[in-house]
Write a protein that holds these residues in place. Structure first.
Motif, PDB file in Angstrom:
ATOM      1  N   ILE A  37       0.837  -1.205   0.000  1.00  0.00           N
ATOM      2  CA  ILE A  37       0.000   0.000   0.000  1.00  0.00           C
ATOM      3  C   ILE A  37       0.870   1.252   0.000  1.00  0.00           C
ATOM      4  O   ILE A  37       0.628   2.202  -0.737  1.00  0.00           O
ATOM      5  CB  ILE A  37      -0.960  -0.010   1.213  1.00  0.00           C
ATOM      6  N   ARG A  38       1.908   1.236   0.805  1.00  0.00           N
ATOM      7  CA  ARG A  38       2.818   2.388   0.894  1.00  0.00           C
ATOM      8  C   ARG A  38       3.491   2.663  -0.451  1.00  0.00           C
ATOM      9  O   ARG A  38       3.597   3.799  -0.891  1.00  0.00           O
ATOM     10  CB  ARG A  38       3.851   2.118   1.981  1.00  0.00           C
ATOM     11  N   LYS A  39       3.925   1.631  -1.158  1.00  0.00           N
ATOM     12  CA  LYS A  39       4.598   1.810  -2.449  1.00  0.00           C
ATOM     13  C   LYS A  39       3.631   2.294  -3.528  1.00  0.00           C
ATOM     14  O   LYS A  39       3.978   3.153  -4.341  1.00  0.00           O
ATOM     15  CB  LYS A  39       5.290   0.512  -2.866  1.00  0.00           C
ATOM     16  N   VAL A  40       2.410   1.763  -3.539  1.00  0.00           N
ATOM     17  CA  VAL A  40       1.411   2.199  -4.516  1.00  0.00           C
ATOM     18  C   VAL A  40       1.117   3.688  -4.335  1.00  0.00           C
ATOM     19  O   VAL A  40       1.117   4.459  -5.300  1.00  0.00           O
ATOM     20  CB  VAL A  40       0.116   1.359  -4.401  1.00  0.00           C
ATOM     21  N   PHE A  41       0.893   4.112  -3.084  1.00  0.00           N
ATOM     22  CA  PHE A  41       0.622   5.528  -2.851  1.00  0.00           C
ATOM     23  C   PHE A  41       1.861   6.384  -3.074  1.00  0.00           C
ATOM     24  O   PHE A  41       1.755   7.560  -3.404  1.00  0.00           O
ATOM     25  CB  PHE A  41       0.008   5.749  -1.466  1.00  0.00           C
ATOM     26  N   GLY A  42       3.031   5.804  -2.941  1.00  0.00           N
ATOM     27  CA  GLY A  42       4.263   6.523  -3.260  1.00  0.00           C
ATOM     28  C   GLY A  42       4.330   6.876  -4.737  1.00  0.00           C
ATOM     29  O   GLY A  42       4.693   7.990  -5.112  1.00  0.00           O
ATOM     30  N   VAL A  43       3.966   5.925  -5.600  1.00  0.00           N
ATOM     31  CA  VAL A  43       3.967   6.171  -7.045  1.00  0.00           C
ATOM     32  C   VAL A  43       2.932   7.232  -7.400  1.00  0.00           C
ATOM     33  O   VAL A  43       3.203   8.143  -8.196  1.00  0.00           O
ATOM     34  CB  VAL A  43       3.702   4.853  -7.825  1.00  0.00           C
ATOM     35  N   ILE A  44       1.741   7.151  -6.793  1.00  0.00           N
ATOM     36  CA  ILE A  44       0.701   8.157  -7.032  1.00  0.00           C
ATOM     37  C   ILE A  44       1.200   9.535  -6.593  1.00  0.00           C
ATOM     38  O   ILE A  44       1.053  10.520  -7.317  1.00  0.00           O
ATOM     39  CB  ILE A  44      -0.607   7.781  -6.298  1.00  0.00           C
ATOM     40  N   LEU A  45       1.821   9.591  -5.426  1.00  0.00           N
ATOM     41  CA  LEU A  45       2.330  10.862  -4.904  1.00  0.00           C
ATOM     42  C   LEU A  45       3.433  11.422  -5.795  1.00  0.00           C
ATOM     43  O   LEU A  45       3.510  12.631  -6.015  1.00  0.00           O
ATOM     44  CB  LEU A  45       2.841  10.665  -3.476  1.00  0.00           C
ATOM     45  N   LEU A  46       4.265  10.569  -6.351  1.00  0.00           N
ATOM     46  CA  LEU A  46       5.337  11.000  -7.257  1.00  0.00           C
ATOM     47  C   LEU A  46       4.739  11.662  -8.500  1.00  0.00           C
ATOM     48  O   LEU A  46       5.195  12.735  -8.923  1.00  0.00           O
ATOM     49  CB  LEU A  46       6.203   9.797  -7.642  1.00  0.00           C
ATOM     50  N   ALA A  47       3.710  11.041  -9.063  1.00  0.00           N
ATOM     51  CA  ALA A  47       3.043  11.609 -10.237  1.00  0.00           C
ATOM     52  C   ALA A  47       2.399  12.948  -9.902  1.00  0.00           C
ATOM     53  O   ALA A  47       2.450  13.896 -10.696  1.00  0.00           O
ATOM     54  CB  ALA A  47       1.997  10.628 -10.768  1.00  0.00           C
ATOM     55  N   ILE A  48       1.804  13.047  -8.723  1.00  0.00           N
ATOM     56  CA  ILE A  48       1.178  14.295  -8.287  1.00  0.00           C
ATOM     57  C   ILE A  48       2.224  15.389  -8.119  1.00  0.00           C
ATOM     58  O   ILE A  48       2.013  16.546  -8.499  1.00  0.00           O
ATOM     59  CB  ILE A  48       0.391  14.068  -6.975  1.00  0.00           C
TER      60      ILE A  48
END
Length: 192
Positions: free
Chosen positions: A168-179
């Motif tokens: 979960i942490r890695k998935v939201f990390g990728v989303i946050l990177l794109a943001i």
């Protein structure tokens, strides 16, 4: 005053704040605090973090103007912070290490764990792009989720396990990177 409720803005702001607050990624910290001191006041921590975030949403820009910084500059700086937070989440590294809190009171939970520097930076960055009422709804949704997580942190840990929390942490990390990249691109032109 015209109200501009927009589901897309609310959903995007909610996801950004969810990724930045990273309450699921903080479950191990919360569990560690609970083991040290016995009880975490979930209601107080949630309400105080809500008040801090909403207050900063309104007063943060005035503080910036007082010291001569515009919202676009802060948004670009915020995109860098979000970028590094995302790298921490994706790579599982720690770029910034805070002191270990001594008690699980409002101070380590509400601030800086929930309403920390990354969250406050994200709020002002969101303010540069979205309507305030949509951001307030997003803050409220996240605070409710934070409360639920604080109340049921032991259950969440046993259900997801360490690997589930890491995914979960890695998935939201990728989303946050794109943001972070989008935020940078949207505000950098305003500086020049």
């Amino acid at each position: 005053m015209k109200v501009h409720f927009d589901f897309r803005e609310i959903a995007t702001a909610t996801m950004i704040l969810f990724a930045v607050i990273d309450i699921l990624g903080s479950v191990p910290i919360i569990i560690g605090l609970r083991k040290k001191v016995g009880h975490i006041e979930s209601e107080k921590a949630s309400v105080v973090s809500l008040v801090i975030m909403i207050a900063f949403l309104f007063v943060g820009e005035k503080i910036l103007k007082l010291i001569g910084i515009d919202v676009y500059s802060f948004a670009v700086a915020g995109s860098f912070i979000l970028f590094f937070l995302a790298l921490e989440m994706i790579l599982g590294i720690t770029l910034y290490k805070e002191d270990e809190p001594e008690s699980a009171s409002i101070v380590p939970i509400a601030f800086p764990l929930i309403a920390g520097a990354g969250t406050l930076t994200a709020l002002l960055s969101l303010r540069a792009e979205y309507h305030v009422e949509n951001i307030i709804v997003a803050i409220t949704i996240n605070t409710i989720f934070v409360y639920i997580v604080l109340k049921s942190s032991k259950r969440i840990e046993s259900v997801l396990g360490k690997n589930g929390l890491n995914i979960i942490r890695k998935v939201f990390g990728v989303i946050l990177l794109a943001i972070a990249v989008k935020l940078f691109a949207a505000n950098i032109n305003e500086l020049f």
